[in-house]
Design a protein around this motif. Structure first.
Motif, PDB file in Angstrom:
ATOM      1  N   VAL A 111      -5.115   4.604  12.642  1.00 53.03           N
ATOM      2  CA  VAL A 111      -4.120   5.553  13.884  1.00 53.03           C
ATOM      3  C   VAL A 111      -2.238   6.269  12.581  1.00 53.03           C
ATOM      4  N   LEU A 127      -6.440  10.791  13.829  1.00 57.86           N
ATOM      5  CA  LEU A 127      -7.146   9.029  13.919  1.00 57.86           C
ATOM      6  C   LEU A 127      -8.323   9.542  12.292  1.00 57.86           C
ATOM      7  N   ALA A 149       1.109   6.271  20.108  1.00 58.29           N
ATOM      8  CA  ALA A 149       0.365   5.676  18.332  1.00 58.29           C
ATOM      9  C   ALA A 149       1.216   4.878  18.629  1.00 58.29           C
TER      10      ALA A 149
END
Length: 193
Positions: A111, A127, A149
């Motif tokens: 991430v 991603l 996130a």
């Protein structure tokens, strides 16, 4: 402004992202009908008194308003669904239906929240997994993107278990095992030097 719903099942998590852009289509059309009625009534009154150039401009205004409302209503149908389940991450993006789909390996996915250099306070959530890269939440506010996130980081990636509450005791036990070794070497160094 967006709505974000998160559901936890026994096997994984599901994030549904949608922009909060406009009310439903019937409400939008009622507002448009009311504005059109007032605008055309004024334009027809002006035309009756000989100011006929007002009528085409009123038509152009209403056409521009309708186009803006239509684009806004279509954007309110945008959806991004992120399903984190088992060893896979499934991402679906689309307007009203899933138009684009990706499947990433959970253990190899990272991430990434990066700041865009030419925009003030604007970030991009990505991603990344091996050779694939998927941008998420482009319609989110920066704070919402940071929150997403954080949530995704807790359940995605090779070190995802380190962020969970049930993994905390294991982390502390390993710290307890490493700490005496460090202290012993430190105290050993004090004796020799």
């Amino acid at each position: 402004m967006t709505t974000q719903s998160t559901t936890e099942t026994g096997h994984g998590r599901r994030f549904v992202l949608a922009p909060n852009v406009a009310p439903d289509w019937s409400q939008t059309m009622r507002v448009f009908a009311g504005i059109s009625f007032v605008c055309l009534a004024i334009a027809l009154t002006c035309t009756w008194f000989g100011f006929w150039p007002v009528l085409p401009f009123a038509g152009i205004e209403l056409l521009a308003l309708w186009a803006g409302l239509y684009v806004s209503a279509r954007r309110s149908l945008d959806r991004e669904v992120i399903q984190v389940d088992g060893g896979a991450i499934r991402i679906e993006k689309g307007r009203g239906r899933a138009e684009h789909q990706w499947e990433l390996d959970r253990a190899w996915t990272e991430v990434v929240l990066k700041r865009l250099p030419r925009r003030w306070e604007h970030t991009q959530l990505v991603l990344r997994s091996r050779d694939q890269q998927v941008t998420l939440g482009e319609f989110l506010e920066p704070e919402e993107r940071r929150s997403l996130a954080r949530e995704l980081s807790r359940c995605i990636g090779p070190m995802a278990s380190w962020g969970r509450d049930d993994a905390a005791p294991a982390t502390h036990e390993s710290d307890a095992v490493i700490a005496p070794v460090i202290r012993a070497s430190h105290s050993l160094g004090d004796r020799t030097g």
